[in-house]
Design a protein around this motif. Structure first.
Motif, mmCIF file in Angstrom:
data_model
loop_
_atom_site.group_PDB
_atom_site.id
_atom_site.type_symbol
_atom_site.label_atom_id
_atom_site.label_comp_id
_atom_site.label_asym_id
_atom_site.label_seq_id
_atom_site.Cartn_x
_atom_site.Cartn_y
_atom_site.Cartn_z
ATOM 1 N N SER A 46 0.843 -1.189 0.000
ATOM 2 C CA SER A 46 0.000 0.000 0.000
ATOM 3 C C SER A 46 0.878 1.238 0.000
ATOM 4 C CB SER A 46 -0.910 0.020 1.233
ATOM 5 O OG SER A 46 -1.773 -1.091 1.253
ATOM 6 N N CYS A 47 0.394 2.282 -0.630
ATOM 7 C CA CYS A 47 1.079 3.574 -0.646
ATOM 8 C C CYS A 47 0.048 4.635 -0.290
ATOM 9 C CB CYS A 47 1.684 3.836 -2.015
ATOM 10 S SG CYS A 47 2.388 5.494 -2.209
ATOM 11 N N ALA A 48 0.146 5.129 0.917
ATOM 12 C CA ALA A 48 -0.768 6.177 1.377
ATOM 13 C C ALA A 48 -0.189 7.534 1.037
ATOM 14 C CB ALA A 48 -0.984 6.054 2.874
ATOM 15 N N THR A 49 -1.029 8.410 0.493
ATOM 16 C CA THR A 49 -0.560 9.732 0.106
ATOM 17 C C THR A 49 -1.204 10.787 0.986
ATOM 18 O OG1 THR A 49 -2.299 10.269 -1.484
ATOM 19 C CG2 THR A 49 -0.485 8.901 -2.266
ATOM 20 N N SER A 50 -0.534 11.905 1.133
ATOM 21 C CA SER A 50 -1.064 13.018 1.904
ATOM 22 C C SER A 50 -0.666 14.305 1.206
ATOM 23 C CB SER A 50 -0.528 13.003 3.333
ATOM 24 O OG SER A 50 0.871 13.146 3.336
ATOM 25 N N SER B 269 -3.454 -0.741 -8.506
ATOM 26 C CA SER B 269 -4.788 -0.141 -8.437
ATOM 27 C C SER B 269 -4.731 1.035 -7.477
ATOM 28 C CB SER B 269 -5.817 -1.166 -7.966
ATOM 29 O OG SER B 269 -5.517 -1.607 -6.659
ATOM 30 N N LYS B 270 -5.802 1.826 -7.482
ATOM 31 C CA LYS B 270 -5.840 2.925 -6.529
ATOM 32 C C LYS B 270 -7.252 3.175 -6.056
ATOM 33 C CE LYS B 270 -5.888 6.862 -9.742
ATOM 34 N NZ LYS B 270 -5.150 8.112 -10.108
ATOM 35 N N ASP B 271 -7.332 3.687 -4.850
ATOM 36 C CA ASP B 271 -8.595 4.041 -4.221
ATOM 37 C C ASP B 271 -8.545 5.538 -3.961
ATOM 38 O OD1 ASP B 271 -10.705 4.563 -2.480
ATOM 39 O OD2 ASP B 271 -10.566 2.601 -1.538
ATOM 40 N N ALA B 272 -9.259 6.293 -4.797
ATOM 41 C CA ALA B 272 -9.202 7.748 -4.684
ATOM 42 C C ALA B 272 -9.777 8.233 -3.357
ATOM 43 C CB ALA B 272 -9.941 8.380 -5.855
ATOM 44 N N ALA B 273 -10.777 7.558 -2.855
ATOM 45 C CA ALA B 273 -11.390 7.982 -1.595
ATOM 46 C C ALA B 273 -10.420 7.855 -0.429
ATOM 47 C CB ALA B 273 -12.636 7.149 -1.328
ATOM 48 N N LYS B 274 -9.492 6.892 -0.542
ATOM 49 C CA LYS B 274 -8.518 6.682 0.526
ATOM 50 C C LYS B 274 -7.156 7.262 0.186
ATOM 51 C CE LYS B 274 -10.656 2.416 2.212
ATOM 52 N NZ LYS B 274 -10.463 0.973 2.500
ATOM 53 N N ASN B 275 -7.041 7.866 -0.997
ATOM 54 C CA ASN B 275 -5.751 8.403 -1.440
ATOM 55 C C ASN B 275 -4.647 7.349 -1.309
ATOM 56 O OD1 ASN B 275 -6.670 10.877 -2.245
ATOM 57 N ND2 ASN B 275 -5.946 11.971 -0.438
ATOM 58 N N THR B 276 -4.949 6.145 -1.727
ATOM 59 C CA THR B 276 -4.022 5.030 -1.560
ATOM 60 C C THR B 276 -3.865 4.271 -2.875
ATOM 61 O OG1 THR B 276 -4.600 4.808 0.777
ATOM 62 C CG2 THR B 276 -3.538 2.923 -0.262
ATOM 63 N N VAL B 277 -2.633 3.901 -3.148
ATOM 64 C CA VAL B 277 -2.302 3.082 -4.305
ATOM 65 C C VAL B 277 -1.852 1.715 -3.801
ATOM 66 C CG1 VAL B 277 -0.833 2.855 -6.336
ATOM 67 C CG2 VAL B 277 -1.595 5.112 -5.595
#
Length: 123
Positions: free
Chosen positions: A21-25, A71-79
């Motif tokens: 997982s890659c969490a972005t901020s 893949s990515k989840d825009a709602a979680k800002n995570t790839v």
């Protein structure tokens, strides 16, 4: 400023699976192509997979095609990088990266990098 934090690495047996997982901020990553790169000891950093800003298109290195899925989840800002059928040669530090371009496979195109997460595949 975009901050990237990887997680999910670890030790796995050959043939096993892991999900990184890659969490972005900071700034939203909707304006960036997101990618995973990896670097094994003594080797150059290499492209693994990328996903476009829209999330519609993806690309993979030949060595992981059919085994890895980005893949990515825009709602979680995570790839995410789902890795299956892992091989010993997949052992490396995996990095998440972001580039303000439509699509890129060269590391030099990416402006933001995470600190990396170690993936070790044992036989």
């Amino acid at each position: 400023q975009v901050q990237l934090v990887e997680s999910g690495g670890g030790l796995v047996q050959a043939g096993g699976s892991l999900r990184l997982s890659c969490a972005t901020s900071g700034r939203t990553f909707s304006g960036f192509t997101m990618a995973w790169f990896r670097q094994a000891p003594g080797k150059e950093r290499e492209f693994v997979a990328a996903i476009t800003r829209s999330g519609v298109s993806t690309g993979y290195a030949d060595s992981v095609k059919g085994r890895f899925t980005i893949s990515k989840d825009a709602a979680k800002n995570t790839v995410y990088l789902q890795m299956t059928s892992l091989k010993r040669e997949d052992t490396a530090v995996y990095y998440c990266a972001a580039a303000p371009v439509a699509y890129a496979v060269r590391a030099s195109s990416y402006d933001y990098w995470g600190q990396g997460t170690q993936v070790t595949v044992s036989s």
